[in-house]
Design a protein around this motif. Sequence first.
Motif, short mmCIF file in Angstrom:
data_model
loop_
_atom_site.label_atom_id
_atom_site.label_comp_id
_atom_site.label_asym_id
_atom_site.label_seq_id
_atom_site.Cartn_x
_atom_site.Cartn_y
_atom_site.Cartn_z
N UNK A 291 0.88 -1.18 0.00
CA UNK A 291 0.00 0.00 0.00
C UNK A 291 0.92 1.23 0.00
N UNK A 292 1.12 1.77 -1.16
CA UNK A 292 2.14 2.81 -1.32
C UNK A 292 1.76 4.15 -0.71
N UNK A 293 0.55 4.33 -0.26
CA UNK A 293 0.12 5.61 0.30
C UNK A 293 0.18 5.63 1.83
N UNK A 294 0.59 4.56 2.45
CA UNK A 294 0.70 4.50 3.91
C UNK A 294 1.98 5.19 4.34
N UNK A 295 1.87 6.06 5.37
CA UNK A 295 3.01 6.81 5.90
C UNK A 295 3.17 6.53 7.38
N UNK A 296 4.14 7.23 8.01
CA UNK A 296 4.38 7.05 9.44
C UNK A 296 3.19 7.53 10.27
N UNK B 35 2.11 -7.67 12.04
CA UNK B 35 1.91 -6.52 11.18
C UNK B 35 2.82 -6.66 9.97
N UNK B 36 2.24 -6.54 8.78
CA UNK B 36 2.99 -6.66 7.53
C UNK B 36 3.00 -5.30 6.84
N UNK B 37 4.17 -4.67 6.81
CA UNK B 37 4.36 -3.36 6.18
C UNK B 37 5.35 -3.43 5.02
N UNK B 38 5.52 -4.59 4.46
CA UNK B 38 6.49 -4.72 3.37
C UNK B 38 6.03 -3.95 2.14
N UNK B 39 7.04 -3.42 1.43
CA UNK B 39 6.83 -2.66 0.19
C UNK B 39 6.07 -1.36 0.42
N UNK B 40 6.01 -0.88 1.65
CA UNK B 40 5.45 0.46 1.92
C UNK B 40 6.64 1.44 1.92
N UNK B 41 6.90 2.03 0.78
CA UNK B 41 8.13 2.77 0.57
C UNK B 41 8.16 4.13 1.25
N UNK B 42 7.07 4.59 1.81
CA UNK B 42 7.05 5.89 2.47
C UNK B 42 7.35 5.81 3.96
#
Length: 494
Positions: A406-411, A431-438
């Motif tokens: 999900x590329x729109x997820x941020x801190x 919790x799976x946050x892989x490939x969340x580049x932000x």
Amino acid sequence: MVNRPRDRMGVWNENASFLVVQELCPELEGVVNEDLPNSWECPKCCKEGKNVEYRPRHFRARQKSSDIRRMSISSDNNSMLDCKDGIKTESIEADSDTTLDEFGHSIASFEDGPVKRQKIEPQELSPAEPSNSDETTSLPPSVSNGSEDMGSPLTNNNLVAVAEPRKLALRTQLAHQLAGNSTKILKRASYIVRPSSGGNKGCSNLGIVTNNVKDVRLPGSLILEQEIVLLVFKHLSPADVGRCAQVCRTWARCSVEPSLWRKMDLSHKHPTASHLAGIARRQPEVLILDWSGIAKRQLAWLAGRLPQLRELSLQGCTWAGVSALRTCTCPPLALLDLSFVSGLNDASLRDILSPPPDSRPGLVDTKSRLRSLRALKLAGCDISDVSLRYVTQHLPRLTFLDISSCTRITDAGVAQLATPPASTIITLQKLDLSSCRLLTDSSLEHLARCDALTRLDLRHTPNVTAAAIAKFAVRSRHDLKVMDQKLIAKRPAS
């Protein structure tokens, strides 16, 4: 018997009939038969043997009344033979002038006097009636008195008393004749007929054991116990179980046992009506419809008929079909996989997690039907940090969350998971946050407040450093370990 003269309107005219008779036979007087209505008998015709067996026709509506009239005992020698009570009489004693007609029946002369009356023999009465002379009062007066009052009709009660036993005997005799004259050959059945499985506990003398679940089992039969068949079927693939269902009805019933279909996988198959009916019949607990393109009406039909469903996977489907979960009939799911659902965004997720817009009679709880979710997968969906706020508000029991790719997820969105009053601080374990580049290192600082977190996947996140990951693993009280570069998991038990 004289033909009936009728007037212009077609009505019987008695006066005209008597005039015709007087012209033809002036020396004789007509004899009126009291047993039959509008009947006049000619003595000359009877003497010469004409129309002895003739009886006037009656309409069907008057058949019953005419039968009762024939029961009366009169001077006619055939009146007792036509009675339906079946009373046997003695032969008629006729004079020497008696002749025979063309059918061989005796014809008595009316000139020599009346025919002698018949009398009933006591032994030929029904067994239910006594033959003693002092009990003959139970018979009709016309029968008990012999020659006295022979024209009076029988009463209904006496007719029933005399006729019932005789009718029963005649019916029994007819049944024996039909059975004896039957030429039908009995053949052995060409196929086996098994009783239904819902029978009683009967047939124990044959060694048959039946109830609402098991089939018929005879001593030495090859039919196995259902428990044994199920144990064998559990080791077969779904395709093999389907082939076994075609062997016999017993195996077909065993093949749809819900214990064999706790998990049904119809991924990459376009569901049809037969597929939906088969799913509803087997009542699975885990249903996988990945990339099936199920329609909204189909999913809504299944949602109301699978109350035992606990895990549902709809990967690759469209939001038009997934929107069917917005109903009060949705089963209480524990796992929902909406990964890569096209058209799923923040507003769509809010509609699914919100209370259902419809209702039903007796529904008291108006909260979301998905509030019991423990695992939610939203990988590859077009969601942002707003969706994480909906997750913390409507899913108080969430233990596993997958928002990878999900590329729109941020801190900021990750911080909502670790900020009170979010229940994920206590319940979130994976919790799976892989490939969340932000994401950056600050996300690890927020997740440090999640006490139950035992697995964290940060692979393919270029802005998260390895030093921050190692520091997070050391500070955790669950003895976490960095497995694959940026995968943090609990140490395996030695």
